[in-house]
Design a protein around this motif. Structure first.
Motif, PDB file in Angstrom:
ATOM      1  N   TRP B 163      37.004  16.747  -5.359  1.00 21.91           N
ATOM      2  CA  TRP B 163      37.467  17.180  -6.675  1.00 21.91           C
ATOM      3  C   TRP B 163      38.765  16.486  -7.051  1.00 21.91           C
ATOM      4  CZ3 TRP B 163      41.931  20.003  -7.933  1.00 21.91           C
ATOM      5  CH2 TRP B 163      41.984  20.486  -9.247  1.00 21.91           C
ATOM      6  N   LEU B 164      39.683  16.431  -6.095  1.00 19.93           N
ATOM      7  CA  LEU B 164      40.996  15.858  -6.385  1.00 19.93           C
ATOM      8  C   LEU B 164      40.893  14.356  -6.646  1.00 19.93           C
ATOM      9  CD1 LEU B 164      43.878  16.763  -6.641  1.00 19.93           C
ATOM     10  CD2 LEU B 164      44.241  16.219  -4.243  1.00 19.93           C
ATOM     11  N   GLN B 165      40.036  13.666  -5.894  1.00 22.41           N
ATOM     12  CA  GLN B 165      39.969  12.222  -6.110  1.00 22.41           C
ATOM     13  C   GLN B 165      39.412  11.923  -7.499  1.00 22.41           C
ATOM     14  OE1 GLN B 165      37.629  11.455  -2.696  1.00 22.41           O
ATOM     15  NE2 GLN B 165      35.756  10.995  -3.815  1.00 22.41           N
ATOM     16  N   ASP B 166      38.459  12.732  -7.949  1.00 20.34           N
ATOM     17  CA  ASP B 166      37.943  12.526  -9.301  1.00 20.34           C
ATOM     18  C   ASP B 166      38.980  12.880 -10.349  1.00 20.34           C
ATOM     19  OD1 ASP B 166      34.635  13.627  -8.384  1.00 20.34           O
ATOM     20  OD2 ASP B 166      35.534  11.628  -8.450  1.00 20.34           O
ATOM     21  N   LEU B 167      39.727  13.977 -10.110  1.00 20.37           N
ATOM     22  CA  LEU B 167      40.753  14.385 -11.073  1.00 20.37           C
ATOM     23  C   LEU B 167      41.786  13.282 -11.243  1.00 20.37           C
ATOM     24  CD1 LEU B 167      41.876  16.819 -12.746  1.00 20.37           C
ATOM     25  CD2 LEU B 167      43.342  17.274 -10.800  1.00 20.37           C
ATOM     26  N   ILE B 168      42.228  12.737 -10.122  1.00 22.80           N
ATOM     27  CA  ILE B 168      43.264  11.702 -10.198  1.00 22.80           C
ATOM     28  C   ILE B 168      42.706  10.452 -10.863  1.00 22.80           C
ATOM     29  CG2 ILE B 168      44.754  10.197  -8.855  1.00 22.80           C
ATOM     30  CD1 ILE B 168      44.999  12.372  -6.789  1.00 22.80           C
ATOM     31  N   ALA B 169      41.526  10.017 -10.416  1.00 25.71           N
ATOM     32  CA  ALA B 169      40.997   8.744 -10.897  1.00 25.71           C
ATOM     33  C   ALA B 169      40.696   8.789 -12.391  1.00 25.71           C
ATOM     34  CB  ALA B 169      39.746   8.368 -10.104  1.00 25.71           C
ATOM     35  N   CYS B 170      40.213   9.934 -12.870  1.00 24.92           N
ATOM     36  CA  CYS B 170      39.843   9.995 -14.287  1.00 24.92           C
ATOM     37  C   CYS B 170      41.037  10.180 -15.195  1.00 24.92           C
ATOM     38  CB  CYS B 170      38.870  11.157 -14.521  1.00 24.92           C
ATOM     39  SG  CYS B 170      37.311  10.938 -13.695  1.00 24.92           S
ATOM     40  N   ASN B 171      42.177  10.578 -14.677  1.00 24.90           N
ATOM     41  CA  ASN B 171      43.295  10.901 -15.543  1.00 24.90           C
ATOM     42  C   ASN B 171      44.522  10.031 -15.313  1.00 24.90           C
ATOM     43  OD1 ASN B 171      42.399  13.326 -17.095  1.00 24.90           O
ATOM     44  ND2 ASN B 171      41.998  14.033 -15.032  1.00 24.90           N
ATOM     45  N   LEU B 172      44.300   8.850 -14.750  1.00 29.74           N
ATOM     46  CA  LEU B 172      45.431   7.938 -14.635  1.00 29.74           C
ATOM     47  C   LEU B 172      45.833   7.521 -16.033  1.00 29.74           C
ATOM     48  CD1 LEU B 172      44.101   5.803 -11.712  1.00 29.74           C
ATOM     49  CD2 LEU B 172      46.102   7.250 -11.636  1.00 29.74           C
ATOM     50  N   PRO B 173      47.062   7.191 -16.367  1.00 28.67           N
ATOM     51  CA  PRO B 173      48.234   7.246 -15.492  1.00 28.67           C
ATOM     52  C   PRO B 173      48.962   8.595 -15.449  1.00 28.67           C
ATOM     53  CG  PRO B 173      48.805   6.206 -17.559  1.00 28.67           C
ATOM     54  CD  PRO B 173      47.376   6.630 -17.670  1.00 28.67           C
ATOM     55  N   ARG B 174      48.407   9.610 -16.049  1.00 29.96           N
ATOM     56  CA  ARG B 174      49.086  10.914 -16.011  1.00 29.96           C
ATOM     57  C   ARG B 174      49.265  11.397 -14.578  1.00 29.96           C
ATOM     58  NH1 ARG B 174      48.951  14.094 -20.944  1.00 29.96           N
ATOM     59  NH2 ARG B 174      49.419  15.899 -19.653  1.00 29.96           N
ATOM     60  N   THR B 175      48.274  11.075 -13.728  1.00 28.97           N
ATOM     61  CA  THR B 175      48.284  11.630 -12.374  1.00 28.97           C
ATOM     62  C   THR B 175      48.938  10.695 -11.376  1.00 28.97           C
ATOM     63  OG1 THR B 175      46.026  10.788 -12.292  1.00 28.97           O
ATOM     64  CG2 THR B 175      46.310  13.145 -12.586  1.00 28.97           C
ATOM     65  N   ASP B 176      49.756   9.753 -11.852  1.00 29.94           N
ATOM     66  CA  ASP B 176      50.431   8.828 -10.931  1.00 29.94           C
ATOM     67  C   ASP B 176      51.215   9.559  -9.850  1.00 29.94           C
ATOM     68  OD1 ASP B 176      51.290   6.041 -13.143  1.00 29.94           O
ATOM     69  OD2 ASP B 176      49.543   6.475 -11.907  1.00 29.94           O
ATOM     70  N   CYS B 177      51.864  10.671 -10.220  1.00 29.77           N
ATOM     71  CA  CYS B 177      52.735  11.352  -9.249  1.00 29.77           C
ATOM     72  C   CYS B 177      51.935  12.020  -8.135  1.00 29.77           C
ATOM     73  CB  CYS B 177      53.594  12.384  -9.962  1.00 29.77           C
ATOM     74  SG  CYS B 177      52.631  13.424 -11.054  1.00 29.77           S
ATOM     75  N   LEU B 178      50.615  12.214  -8.360  1.00 31.32           N
ATOM     76  CA  LEU B 178      49.803  12.863  -7.326  1.00 31.32           C
ATOM     77  C   LEU B 178      49.297  11.876  -6.295  1.00 31.32           C
ATOM     78  CD1 LEU B 178      47.536  15.243  -9.404  1.00 31.32           C
ATOM     79  CD2 LEU B 178      49.347  15.909  -7.838  1.00 31.32           C
ATOM     80  N   ILE B 179      49.391  10.582  -6.608  1.00 33.41           N
ATOM     81  CA  ILE B 179      48.712   9.594  -5.757  1.00 33.41           C
ATOM     82  C   ILE B 179      49.302   9.568  -4.356  1.00 33.41           C
ATOM     83  CG2 ILE B 179      48.263   7.155  -5.411  1.00 33.41           C
ATOM     84  CD1 ILE B 179      47.961   6.843  -8.352  1.00 33.41           C
ATOM     85  N   ASP B 180      50.633   9.409  -4.258  1.00 27.20           N
ATOM     86  CA  ASP B 180      51.224   9.240  -2.929  1.00 27.20           C
ATOM     87  C   ASP B 180      50.967  10.432  -2.011  1.00 27.20           C
ATOM     88  OD1 ASP B 180      54.037   7.291  -4.109  1.00 27.20           O
ATOM     89  OD2 ASP B 180      52.144   6.670  -3.224  1.00 27.20           O
ATOM     90  N   PRO B 181      51.222  11.683  -2.445  1.00 28.10           N
ATOM     91  CA  PRO B 181      50.951  12.786  -1.518  1.00 28.10           C
ATOM     92  C   PRO B 181      49.479  12.909  -1.151  1.00 28.10           C
ATOM     93  CG  PRO B 181      51.722  13.590  -3.655  1.00 28.10           C
ATOM     94  CD  PRO B 181      51.880  12.141  -3.671  1.00 28.10           C
ATOM     95  N   SER B 182      48.570  12.637  -2.113  1.00 24.24           N
ATOM     96  CA  SER B 182      47.142  12.772  -1.794  1.00 24.24           C
ATOM     97  C   SER B 182      46.703  11.712  -0.812  1.00 24.24           C
ATOM     98  CB  SER B 182      46.294  12.659  -3.058  1.00 24.24           C
ATOM     99  OG  SER B 182      46.702  13.609  -4.007  1.00 24.24           O
ATOM    100  N   VAL B 183      47.130  10.472  -1.043  1.00 22.91           N
ATOM    101  CA  VAL B 183      46.717   9.397  -0.138  1.00 22.91           C
ATOM    102  C   VAL B 183      47.215   9.682   1.269  1.00 22.91           C
ATOM    103  CG1 VAL B 183      47.059   6.971   0.418  1.00 22.91           C
ATOM    104  CG2 VAL B 183      46.569   7.628  -1.915  1.00 22.91           C
ATOM    105  N   ALA B 184      48.439  10.209   1.367  1.00 21.73           N
ATOM    106  CA  ALA B 184      48.981  10.502   2.694  1.00 21.73           C
ATOM    107  C   ALA B 184      48.212  11.644   3.351  1.00 21.73           C
ATOM    108  CB  ALA B 184      50.461  10.861   2.570  1.00 21.73           C
ATOM    109  N   HIS B 185      47.929  12.678   2.594  1.00 23.65           N
ATOM    110  CA  HIS B 185      47.294  13.856   3.191  1.00 23.65           C
ATOM    111  C   HIS B 185      45.861  13.580   3.600  1.00 23.65           C
ATOM    112  CE1 HIS B 185      46.626  18.219   3.740  1.00 23.65           C
ATOM    113  NE2 HIS B 185      45.417  17.929   3.352  1.00 23.65           N
ATOM    114  N   PHE B 186      45.101  12.922   2.718  1.00 23.79           N
ATOM    115  CA  PHE B 186      43.697  12.694   3.018  1.00 23.79           C
ATOM    116  C   PHE B 186      43.445  11.391   3.757  1.00 23.79           C
ATOM    117  CE2 PHE B 186      42.096  16.316   0.984  1.00 23.79           C
ATOM    118  CZ  PHE B 186      42.729  16.502  -0.232  1.00 23.79           C
ATOM    119  N   ARG B 187      44.522  10.624   4.007  1.00 20.39           N
ATOM    120  CA  ARG B 187      44.369   9.383   4.755  1.00 20.39           C
ATOM    121  C   ARG B 187      43.375   8.436   4.081  1.00 20.39           C
ATOM    122  NH1 ARG B 187      46.628  11.014   9.688  1.00 20.39           N
ATOM    123  NH2 ARG B 187      46.222   8.942  10.504  1.00 20.39           N
ATOM    124  N   TRP B 188      43.473   8.314   2.761  1.00 21.41           N
ATOM    125  CA  TRP B 188      42.546   7.441   2.065  1.00 21.41           C
ATOM    126  C   TRP B 188      42.778   5.978   2.398  1.00 21.41           C
ATOM    127  CZ3 TRP B 188      43.287  10.430  -3.124  1.00 21.41           C
ATOM    128  CH2 TRP B 188      42.435  11.534  -3.118  1.00 21.41           C
TER     129      TRP B 188
END
Lengths: 573, 587
Positions: B163-188
């Motif tokens: 869910w989160l990956q779709d939320l971030i990907a579809c709403n860039l650049p609004r969701t720029d601030c979510l990228i770093d914590p999500s990538v770190a947490h989910f080890r993308w």
């Protein structure tokens, strides 16, 4: 002996420990070694006289004779890396063969008859080269390797996946010394089917040890400035100390990690809480393979019937807690995680020997990695991108499998098409493992008008056959992937004879050897008063040995063992 | 294929997955993988297909009833730009299986999941909110979500991740601030480049790199800093200063766009949309570049130097030089602008707006128009007025032809260059030279310019014409060929009758020009062998003439040369027309 059926043993050849078991009287039985233990450490050491020492004794010698001892050689199986012990170089498969030979001897002593066949387990993630090396190790030890069995399948067999009547979904969580494997198996109507098989082959108990080593280095690193990272005596000491501390923390809330280096004692107290904090990233890494196998097999975590824990590292409370939180329920741990694989191997051995006690169960397996070729992709703006991986057999395809894909030429008047065969999960072939290549001549035509059919056939033993056929001209080329370290029968025989010629201590001496090695290690580890004490104990025992009186030797051994247990705790496996 | 499936399994077609499995298991005892690999492959293939059919049918059935499909686990949907991420309310807990005791109290688990739903709902609301971006709020909500204890459970973890990956990907650049914590947490980062990694994750990782690159772009000394700053602001096409900046920075902007398109595609979202659109339009259309500016300045400078000596116009000296430079520079600028607006801009607009809907007479009318102008130029009496009219008409037709067609040249032209043009028309040169030799300058111009225009237009724009020719009915084509033949006869007649009559000579030249140019049109539609025959025939003729030529040198007379050349040309044209006619009839 029962009805003339052949005797096949099941062997778990692990990174840290190995075990051997047999199917007898309708159940699987573990065979104890010359020291009376069920587990034999996978360690090989050479003494000054050139004689081979295997098992616990060898492992104890690791800190005192690091350049004459080798452990964890399973990680290098399939490679040509040699280890020098004493004055001879050993390939990883030769070291494994020595361990297998010792296990074979233990089995023969237990059963009272010669043993010539075995089922050996390998990680599901082992590639073709590694499996062949394991087979060769068996042959070098004088064992006909009837079947290579995947470790998760063995563990599932141990948990009776084959006896439960209705459909069962098992997830096998195997965290061993060096590798982490997750497999999902399903049992239905007498068929055991592997639904998914994934893992991380760089995650294991050793990595938890590394955390403790790092903590020690953080505190004392400045003092050890000259010591190198690995391959050094101090590193071996640290490893052994880390292992001991980690196990101690499984039972107690805090433990003291200490090593003796150049006459000085370095100590660090670590609490279970601290270890859990340090291990948080490792525990997070456990999630990804589990998620991947659930996704690959399209199974929801709620539908799993059992979570089976295998491997020594799963005895750590932090791992158990993480798994419990992951699945929302307790995992199945009724069988000792160290023994489950050997028991499963024995069950499979029994199946192969067609013992009447076991019903007919058919096992199917999957290919644990994706196989394909490299292609060239044409982008929208006309440029071409090389090195794109085109999968032909997907990961977790049931094997044996045969899949075919069509490819075409990319340039006009191409005379030949080159296929490089790769194994791996990355979209770029540069990150995958190359297995071989095949070239097929094509009639010169415009780009895209010539079609080539490529068929991959992957058999149950991991042998890959590649067939390329040009549809227009009917030209065919075939490639069978054999590893380049192919040994002929004569080579294998010669090597086996060479290994057999290596002297091993007689069985009776093993217990004494192990104890002396342990005492020697303690002597090195301790300083001052305790060291003197141990020295005196060793002298006493050696005197007892010289009398050659069995009873004196026995009582001396027990006394020394008890004294050492008091000093450093019981020996662990 | 499906019948083989059921026969292999020994079943009648069914959707019952249990029955399929039972059949597979029963067959498997006989054909097991170790003893009979080929049989097993067939059996397994049949089993996979049967199960897929049954599952697909089950999914369809359940969808109708509003329940989730039998085989659970969220599949990762394809990322579309306008897709809405899944409704967070779907993340309610499935009730735990009753026969497995959960170590966590069911209440605690329920509570944690309720909390999770609240957190996802809040994050979703913040992200899709229409107002200005609340970066701090979104970041805080994201962190709270990732810290939630409910994520320990693997199935919840999996679903939240999807869910989160779709939320971030579809709403860039609004969701720029979510990228770093999500990538770190989910080890993308570890899943980058793998086959099974969903497109959304790859896109997010790309965006992460691009955000870092954007930070670097802001440094004043970065290569693309000026271009980036220019593109961040909206365009001001009316401001001449902005226009000047455009011309100066054009190359930089182009380099920046190339860099973006190849290495940092997601940064397009950070540019001002109006600016980006204006530049894209600018690069596609014709434009006056720095080179034109340079050319005008060069011409001006050279003219200045020429005007310095006292003997030139305006009396020489500095003033004369400057006037010289200004006038000639201005002329050059005028020519460039005229070409730009008359031809390039016109062609650009034609291509963009009118080409697809234009009727045939606009697309192809330049062909008969150029021939008509040529004829008229030949017929008109010699005089300044008629010359001017003929020349301007011819130029207009040329502009028409180049604007409307001017595409990839036809088969008869080897490449898009003037060299082959000269080669193809070279055989006409001696004829023209001789023919126009007798005429006065203006009269010659009157005939020559339409002739050249006709040749150019036909050579460069033959493609569309040839396609139209192929589309005509055979009878019509034969009729056109016959009329061309008739014109050829007329030309021959006028040649013979011309004698010393200059006007008739001009007419003859014009007529021969028409025939020569027009006879090439059918060639485009012919198959290669016929073309070869035409070429060989013409070649033979030319060789014969060259060989026989010296004999005629004995009696040089202007008009007799004209007759000779004209005759040769007509003969060649006649042969070509005849071959074409035969080919057409043969179709």
């Amino acid at each position: 002996m029962f009805g003339g059926c052949r005797v096949i043993i099941g062997i778990d050849l692990g990174t840290t420990n190995s075990a051997v078991a047999i199917w007898r009287d309708g159940k699987a039985e573990l065979i104890r070694n010359s020291l009376g233990h069920v587990l034999t450490p996978s360690a090989v050491s050479v003494d000054d006289a050139g004689q081979i020492i295997i098992g616990l004794a060898a492992r104890e010698r690791q800190s005192t004779h690091p350049f004459q001892t080798s452990t964890a050689f399973k990680r290098y199986m399939g490679s040509a890396r040699t280890t020098r012990l004493g004055d001879r170089d050993f390939l990883p498969e030769e070291l494994s063969a020595l361990v297998l030979r010792a296990l074979k001897a233990d089995a023969e002593a237990f059963l009272g008859e010669p043993v010539t066949e075995a089922v050996i387990t390998v990680p599901a993630y082992f590639n073709d080269k590694q499996r062949k090396a394991t087979r060769r190790a068996g042959e070098l030890a004088g064992l006909k390797v009837e079947r290579l069995l995947n470790e998760p399948t063995a563990a599932a067999l141990a948990y009776g996946i084959h006896t439960a009547g209705q459909d069962n979904l098992f997830l096998v969580f195997d965290l061993g010394g060096g590798t982490f494997d997750v497999s999902i198996l399903e049992m239905f109507e007498g068929v055991i089917e592997v639904r998914a098989s994934t893992g991380d082959n760089r995650l294991g108990g050793e990595d938890f040890n590394e955390l403790l080593i790092t903590a020690m280095r953080a505190k004392f690193g400045a003092r050890w400035r000259e010591a190198a990272q690995a391959g050094d005596a101090i590193y071996e000491l640290l490893r052994a100390a880390a292992e001991r501390t980690r196990r101690a923390l499984s039972a107690a809330d805090s433990a003291m990690m200490s090593i003796t280096w150049e006459g000085e004692v370095f100590e660090l107290e670590i609490t279970a809480q601290e270890l859990e904090t340090m291990a948080a990233p490792l525990l997070a890494r456990l999630r990804e393979p589990v998620l991947r196998s659930l996704r690959d097999s399209e199974i929801a975590a709620e539908n799993l019937r059992e979570i089976v824990m295998v491997g020594g590292a799963t005895q750590m409370p932090i791992v158990r807690r993480a798994v419990t939180r992951m699945f929302g329920r307790f995992p199945a741990t009724s069988i000792n995680p160290d023994e489950a694989v050997a028991i499963g191997a024995a069950i499979q051995a029994g199946l192969k020997a067609r013992d009447a006690a076991l019903g007919e169960v058919v096992l199917t397996d999957v290919c644990p990695y994706t196989l394909g070729v490299d292609t060239v992709e044409r982008l929208a703006n006309g440029s071409m991108r090389h090195g794109i991986f085109a999968p032909i057999i997907d990961r977790n395809t049931v094997i044996p499998a045969s899949r075919v894909e069509l490819f075409s030429t990319v340039q006009d008047s191409q005379r030949e098409v080159h296929f490089n065969i790769f194994q791996g999960e990355s979209r770029q072939v540069s990150d995958n493992v190359k297995l071989g290549s095949i070239a097929v001549p094509v009639p010169p035509k415009r780009a895209g008008e010539v079609q080539i059919e490529v068929r991959f056939t992957y058999d149950i033993n991991g042998l890959l056959e590649v067939d390329a056929r040009v549809l227009d001209s009917g030209e065919k080329r075939q490639l069978v992937i054999v590893d380049d370290e192919h040994m002929s029968r004569e080579d294998v025989e010669a090597r086996r004879a060479a290994l057999a010629a290596l002297k091993v201590h007689p069985r009776d001496d093993h217990a004494n050897l192990a104890l002396l090695a342990r005492a020697g290690r303690c002597y090195e580890d301790f300083i001052a008063d305790r060291r003197d004490y141990v020295g005196r104990l060793i002298a006493q025992f050696e005197t007892a040995l010289e009398t050659q009186n069995p009873r004196t030797v026995e009582s001396g051994r027990l006394a020394l063992a008890a004294a050492l247990d008091e000093l450093e705790g019981e020996v662990w496996l | 294929m499906s019948r083989g499936v059921w026969r292999t399994l020994g079943l009648t077609a069914t959707r019952d997955q249990t029955a399929i499995r039972r059949a597979y298991a029963a067959r498997l005892r006989v054909t097991n993988p170790e003893d009979d690999p080929e049989g097993f492959k067939t059996l397994r293939g049949a089993y996979d297909q049967a199960m897929a059919l049954a599952r697909g049918q089950a999914a369809r059935d359940h969808r109708g009833q509003g329940e989730p499909a039998v085989i659970a686990i969220a599949e990762t949907p394809a990322v579309a730009a306008s897709e809405e991420p899944a409704d967070p309310a779907i993340l309610t807990a499935d009730p735990p299986r009753p026969d497995i005791a959960a170590p966590a109290q069911p209440d605690a688990r329920e509570a944690a999941l309720d909390d999770l739903n609240l957190l996802t709902g809040r994050l979703h609301a913040l992200v899709v909110d229409e107002g200005p971006v609340d970066t701090i709020g979104i970041h805080a909500a994201g962190e709270a979500l990732l810290r939630s204890p409910a994520l320990d459970e693997i199935s919840v973890h999996g679903r939240v991740e999807t869910w989160l990956q779709d939320l971030i990907a579809c709403n860039l650049p609004r969701t720029d601030c979510l990228i770093d914590p999500s990538v770190a947490h989910f080890r993308w980062q570890e899943r980058s480049g793998r086959l099974e990694t969903p497109g959304a994750v790859e896109h997010i990782l790309l965006r992460q790199d691009d955000v870092v690159y954007r930070r670097r772009l802001r440094a004043r000394d970065h290569l693309h800093n000026r271009a980036f700053r220019l593109l961040e602001k909206p365009p001001r096409p009316r401001s001449p200063i902005w226009r000047l900046r455009t011309i100066i920075n054009e190359r930089r902007v182009r380099a920046f766009f190339d860099n973006l398109n190849t290495a940092h595609p997601t940064l397009h979202a950070d540019l001002d949309p109006g600016s980006a659109a204006w530049w894209r339009e600018h690069f596609q259309g014709p434009r006056i570049g720095v080179r034109s500016l340079m050319a005008v300045l060069a011409v001006g400078a050279v003219a200045f130097l020429i005007g310095l000596p006292a003997s030139s116009l305006f009396g020489g000296g500095l003033v004369g030089g400057v006037l010289h430079g200004l006038i000639f520079g201005g002329l050059a600028a005028g020519l460039i602008l005229a070409r730009f607006y008359a031809i390039d801009m016109a062609r650009h607009h034609w291509r963009r707006d009118w080409r697809d809907a234009a009727p045939d007479w606009i697309r192809l009318g330049w062909a008969p128009a150029s021939l008509a102008v040529l004829l008229l130029a030949g017929l008109a009496p010699p005089g300044t007025a008629s010359t001017l009219i003929a020349v301007s008409l011819a130029l207009a037709v040329l502009v028409w032809a180049r604007t409307v067609a001017g595409e990839r040249p036809g088969r008869l032209d080897l490449t898009d260059a003037y060299g082959p043009l000269i080669w193809a028309n070279g055989y006409l040169f001696p004829f023209w030279l001789v023919g126009l030799h007798q005429l006065s300058f203006m009269h010659g111009l009157q005939v020559a310019v339409p002739l050249i225009v006709a040749g150019l237009a036909f050579s460069r724009s033959l493609n569309a014409l040839a396609a139209y020719w192929s589309g005509l009915a055979v009878r019509l084509r034969l009729g056109l060929l016959a009329s061309a033949g008739g014109l050829a006869a007329l030309a021959a007649l006028s040649l013979v009758l011309a004698g010393e009559n200059v006007w008739l000579q001009a007419l003859a030249v014009a007529l021969i020009g028409v025939v020569a140019v027009a006879s090439r049109t059918p060639a485009e539609a012919h198959p290669l062998p016929v073309l070869r025959v035409r070429y060989i025939a013409n070649g033979v003729l030319i060789v014969a003439v060259i060989m026989a030529g010296p004999m005629l040198l004995l009696d040089y007379h202007g008009s007799s040369w004209l007759v000779m050349f004209g005759g040769v040309l007509l003969l060649g044209a006649a042969i070509s027309l005849a071959i074409s006619a035969v080919a057409e009839r043969g179709r």
